[in-house]
Write a protein that holds these residues in place. Sequence first.
Motif, PDB file in Angstrom:
ATOM      1  N   ARG A   1      -7.147   5.895  -1.194  1.00 46.09           N
ATOM      2  CA  ARG A   1      -8.349   5.725  -0.373  1.00 46.09           C
ATOM      3  C   ARG A   1      -8.041   6.112   1.059  1.00 46.09           C
TER       4      ARG A   1
ATOM      5  N   MET B   1       0.835  -1.205   0.000  1.00 44.43           N
ATOM      6  CA  MET B   1       0.000   0.000   0.000  1.00 44.43           C
ATOM      7  C   MET B   1       0.867   1.252   0.000  1.00 44.43           C
TER       8      MET B   1
ATOM      9  N   SER C   1      -9.320   4.955   3.755  1.00 45.66           N
ATOM     10  CA  SER C   1      -9.178   3.773   4.611  1.00 45.66           C
ATOM     11  C   SER C   1      -7.782   3.165   4.512  1.00 45.66           C
ATOM     12  N   ASP C   2      -7.174   3.205   3.328  1.00 47.96           N
ATOM     13  CA  ASP C   2      -5.808   2.704   3.175  1.00 47.96           C
ATOM     14  C   ASP C   2      -4.824   3.588   3.927  1.00 47.96           C
TER      15      ASP C   2
ATOM     16  N   LYS D   1      -4.940   2.806   7.601  1.00 46.53           N
ATOM     17  CA  LYS D   1      -4.214   1.577   7.934  1.00 46.53           C
ATOM     18  C   LYS D   1      -2.716   1.822   8.005  1.00 46.53           C
TER      19      LYS D   1
END
Length: 86
Positions: free
Chosen positions: A19, A7, A21-22, A25
């Motif tokens: 994104r 990622m 959400s990525d 993380k």
Amino acid sequence: MVKIDDMLEKIRRNPKDVRYSDLCKICDHYFGGPRQKKSSHRICKTPWEGDPRVNIQNAKGKAKTYQVKLVLLAIEKLEVNHGKKK
């Protein structure tokens, strides 16, 4: 499940299409859980004072480009000063 390193490499290649959400993380992996996440900003702790701060926002499911770049700078600083986290 995509690995953090994969990622991270993807967002380094294209910080304009990340994104939210990525990015969350990645921030959780490098900086731990956020110290603030109930407002529109998600702020993560860093082992140093001042900039680059780790502060991200959700913009319709995407991360803001300038914030992605700041996260990348913070990760680079972390890796240089404290060794690479795995």
